[in-house]
Scaffold this motif. Structure first.
Motif, PDB file in Angstrom:
ATOM      1  N   LEU A  55       0.830  -1.210   0.000  1.00 13.82           N
ATOM      2  CA  LEU A  55       0.000   0.000   0.000  1.00 13.82           C
ATOM      3  C   LEU A  55       0.860   1.254   0.000  1.00 13.82           C
ATOM      4  O   LEU A  55       0.478   2.290  -0.538  1.00 13.82           O
ATOM      5  CB  LEU A  55      -0.916  -0.001   1.231  1.00 13.82           C
ATOM      6  N   GLN A  56       2.047   1.166   0.599  1.00 14.82           N
ATOM      7  CA  GLN A  56       2.912   2.340   0.672  1.00 14.82           C
ATOM      8  C   GLN A  56       3.519   2.677  -0.694  1.00 14.82           C
ATOM      9  O   GLN A  56       3.695   3.836  -1.026  1.00 14.82           O
ATOM     10  CB  GLN A  56       4.026   2.081   1.695  1.00 14.82           C
ATOM     11  N   ARG A  97       2.180   1.767  -3.691  1.00 14.32           N
ATOM     12  CA  ARG A  97       1.227   1.721  -4.803  1.00 14.32           C
ATOM     13  C   ARG A  97       1.158   3.050  -5.553  1.00 14.32           C
ATOM     14  O   ARG A  97       1.295   3.096  -6.776  1.00 14.32           O
ATOM     15  CB  ARG A  97      -0.153   1.354  -4.250  1.00 14.32           C
ATOM     16  N   TYR A 105      -2.084  -8.021   4.895  1.00 11.02           N
ATOM     17  CA  TYR A 105      -2.878  -6.838   5.218  1.00 11.02           C
ATOM     18  C   TYR A 105      -2.420  -5.576   4.508  1.00 11.02           C
ATOM     19  O   TYR A 105      -3.154  -4.614   4.451  1.00 11.02           O
ATOM     20  CB  TYR A 105      -2.890  -6.602   6.729  1.00 11.02           C
ATOM     21  N   LEU A 134       1.232  -2.513  15.148  1.00 11.07           N
ATOM     22  CA  LEU A 134       0.716  -3.846  14.836  1.00 11.07           C
ATOM     23  C   LEU A 134      -0.128  -4.420  15.964  1.00 11.07           C
ATOM     24  O   LEU A 134      -1.006  -5.241  15.713  1.00 11.07           O
ATOM     25  CB  LEU A 134       1.873  -4.793  14.519  1.00 11.07           C
ATOM     26  N   LEU A 158       3.369   0.304   9.141  1.00 10.33           N
ATOM     27  CA  LEU A 158       2.167   0.380   8.326  1.00 10.33           C
ATOM     28  C   LEU A 158       2.226   1.612   7.420  1.00 10.33           C
ATOM     29  O   LEU A 158       2.933   2.562   7.713  1.00 10.33           O
ATOM     30  CB  LEU A 158       0.935   0.454   9.238  1.00 10.33           C
ATOM     31  N   PRO A 159       1.482   1.591   6.307  1.00  9.24           N
ATOM     32  CA  PRO A 159       1.560   2.699   5.345  1.00  9.24           C
ATOM     33  C   PRO A 159       0.899   3.966   5.863  1.00  9.24           C
ATOM     34  O   PRO A 159       0.113   3.937   6.815  1.00  9.24           O
ATOM     35  CB  PRO A 159       0.826   2.155   4.123  1.00  9.24           C
ATOM     36  N   ASP A 160       1.205   5.091   5.194  1.00 14.89           N
ATOM     37  CA  ASP A 160       0.567   6.357   5.529  1.00 14.89           C
ATOM     38  C   ASP A 160      -0.931   6.226   5.305  1.00 14.89           C
ATOM     39  O   ASP A 160      -1.384   5.529   4.405  1.00 14.89           O
ATOM     40  CB  ASP A 160       1.105   7.479   4.625  1.00 14.89           C
ATOM     41  N   PRO A 220      -3.216  -5.082  12.819  1.00 18.01           N
ATOM     42  CA  PRO A 220      -3.260  -6.304  12.001  1.00 18.01           C
ATOM     43  C   PRO A 220      -2.787  -7.563  12.707  1.00 18.01           C
ATOM     44  O   PRO A 220      -3.175  -8.656  12.329  1.00 18.01           O
ATOM     45  CB  PRO A 220      -2.329  -5.976  10.838  1.00 18.01           C
ATOM     46  N   MET A 221      -1.933  -7.463  13.725  1.00 19.54           N
ATOM     47  CA  MET A 221      -1.412  -8.675  14.329  1.00 19.54           C
ATOM     48  C   MET A 221      -2.265  -9.165  15.494  1.00 19.54           C
ATOM     49  O   MET A 221      -1.945 -10.166  16.114  1.00 19.54           O
ATOM     50  CB  MET A 221       0.024  -8.457  14.813  1.00 19.54           C
ATOM     51  N   TRP A 239      -8.465  -9.392  14.341  1.00 18.68           N
ATOM     52  CA  TRP A 239      -8.418  -8.605  13.096  1.00 18.68           C
ATOM     53  C   TRP A 239      -8.234  -9.557  11.925  1.00 18.68           C
ATOM     54  O   TRP A 239      -7.235 -10.270  11.847  1.00 18.68           O
ATOM     55  CB  TRP A 239      -7.248  -7.616  13.157  1.00 18.68           C
ATOM     56  N   PRO A 247      -7.670  -9.950   7.931  1.00 16.54           N
ATOM     57  CA  PRO A 247      -7.308  -9.154   6.741  1.00 16.54           C
ATOM     58  C   PRO A 247      -8.333  -9.260   5.616  1.00 16.54           C
ATOM     59  O   PRO A 247      -8.381  -8.398   4.748  1.00 16.54           O
ATOM     60  CB  PRO A 247      -5.951  -9.730   6.331  1.00 16.54           C
ATOM     61  N   LYS A 278      -8.667  -2.550   0.906  1.00 10.91           N
ATOM     62  CA  LYS A 278      -7.410  -1.822   0.720  1.00 10.91           C
ATOM     63  C   LYS A 278      -7.576  -0.574  -0.136  1.00 10.91           C
ATOM     64  O   LYS A 278      -6.724   0.305  -0.102  1.00 10.91           O
ATOM     65  CB  LYS A 278      -6.381  -2.751   0.082  1.00 10.91           C
ATOM     66  N   ASP A 279      -8.653  -0.491  -0.920  1.00 10.12           N
ATOM     67  CA  ASP A 279      -8.837   0.693  -1.757  1.00 10.12           C
ATOM     68  C   ASP A 279      -9.353   1.861  -0.936  1.00 10.12           C
ATOM     69  O   ASP A 279      -8.877   2.984  -1.069  1.00 10.12           O
ATOM     70  CB  ASP A 279      -9.797   0.373  -2.898  1.00 10.12           C
TER      71      ASP A 279
END
Lengths: 154, 170
Positions: free
Chosen positions: A68-69, A71, A104, B115, B131-133, B141-142, B146, B148, B153-154
């Motif tokens: 995701l980072q 993309r 995830y 996590l 994790l992403p911005d 997530p861990m 939770w 997945p 994700k969109d």
């Protein structure tokens, strides 16, 4: 126009310039990609040159599953490249997502974000496979021209 | 008395409540069972200052349902690893940062925050890692609950399927 197009096609086939992008790989495929450029296999002797900027490159070589980072960055780099442009997915993760599929933070293979022309499976791929893939990519450009073109017209 | 037993005796002499919760698993490996937060903070200061375990190599997070387990792996000048376990309740997962003693632990503590949703007191504010911005808050997530598959994700949203309605239809 047709003369310029002919010149561009000739230049692309004669000397494709590549840019390498790691979309979230473990570095195994990156090492093999660099290995194919360095003196042992030496792709540079046949005109395949690694570029630092996507604006100068014809072929985008992608390794790893798309996270995701990365993309948005991958789409940005793809859009910066000038036509005609090609994408090679290197490694199992880049082809399908590999063992990271459904994780995830992973969207899947490279083709879940941008169109891909050549897939090379393997973990990690051999440099010979990368050389063969680039050869097939340029061959497909030739074949496309024979059938009247269209797929790779800019 | 070998080196491992010397270390265990030293810790037990200082902290008698640890006597039945510390054990030598095999050569060069000393484990403790789960410690509470107050006990852990005392022990870790002693281990760092007196026993010269000056490096931390890993922090492992676990989830056993009601509690979050943290497993710290320390090493020092000798080739012995000391593994301390800490347990915090999931309803109030607050620990104290040990980055004043071990500066390199900041990245590991950030991973625990992202996590597992652990709240680390004394950790400076910073970006998401790993994790992403734009990751939505409250998603860890861990953690066991939770899934997945329920994460879009969109749109970056987590939607649990409504099980009650499914039961009604059946």
């Amino acid at each position: 126009m047709s003369l310029i197009k002919k010149a561009i096609d000739w230049g692309t086939k004669k000397s494709p310039w590549i840019i390498h992008f790691n979309a979230g790989a473990c570095n195994g495929c990156d090492i093999e990609t660099i290995d194919s450029l360095t003196p042992r296999y030496d792709l540079e002797r046949v005109g395949i040159l690694k570029q630092g900027s996507p604006r100068h490159a014809d072929v985008l070589i992608c390794t790893g599953a798309v996270t995701l980072q990365t993309r948005d960055r991958l789409i940005q780099i793809y859009e910066q490249m000038s036509d005609p442009k090609f994408v090679i997915a290197i490694g199992t993760c880049a082809c399908t997502g590999g063992i990271f599929e459904d994780c995830y933070c992973v969207t899947g293979g490279i083709d879940s974000v941008i169109p891909v022309d050549v897939y090379i499976p393997g973990c990690a791929v051999r440099p010979e496979a990368i050389i063969s893939a680039v050869d097939k990519l340029l061959g497909s450009l030739d074949n496309d021209k024979k059938e009247g073109g269209g797929n790779y017209e800019s | 008395m070998n080196r491992e037993e010397a270390i265990v005796n030293s810790i037990c002499g200082r902290f008698p409540f640890l006597a039945d919760r510390i054990y030598i698993q095999k050569d060069k490996r000393i484990f403790t069972k789960s410690l509470l937060r107050e006990e852990f903070e005392q022990v870790i200061a002693y281990v760092h200052d007196e026993l010269n375990f000056t490096r931390v190599s890993h922090v492992v997070g676990t989830d056993d349902g009601e509690n979050l387990g943290l497993l710290y792996i320390f090493s020092g000048s000798e080739d012995i690893l000391l593994i301390l376990r800490e347990s915090v309740p999931k309803s109030n997962p607050v620990i104290k940062s040990i980055s004043d003693m071990y500066p390199s632990i900041v990245l590991h503590e950030r991973e625990l925050v992202d996590l597992f949703g652990v709240v680390v007191e004394g950790l400076p504010e910073g970006p998401h890692y790993p994790l992403p911005d734009g990751w939505p808050e409250g998603n860890y997530p861990m953690r066991k609950e939770w899934n997945p598959k329920h994460f879009n994700k969109d749109t970056m949203t987590y939607e649990e399927p409504q099980e009650k309605e499914v039961q009604k239809n059946e």
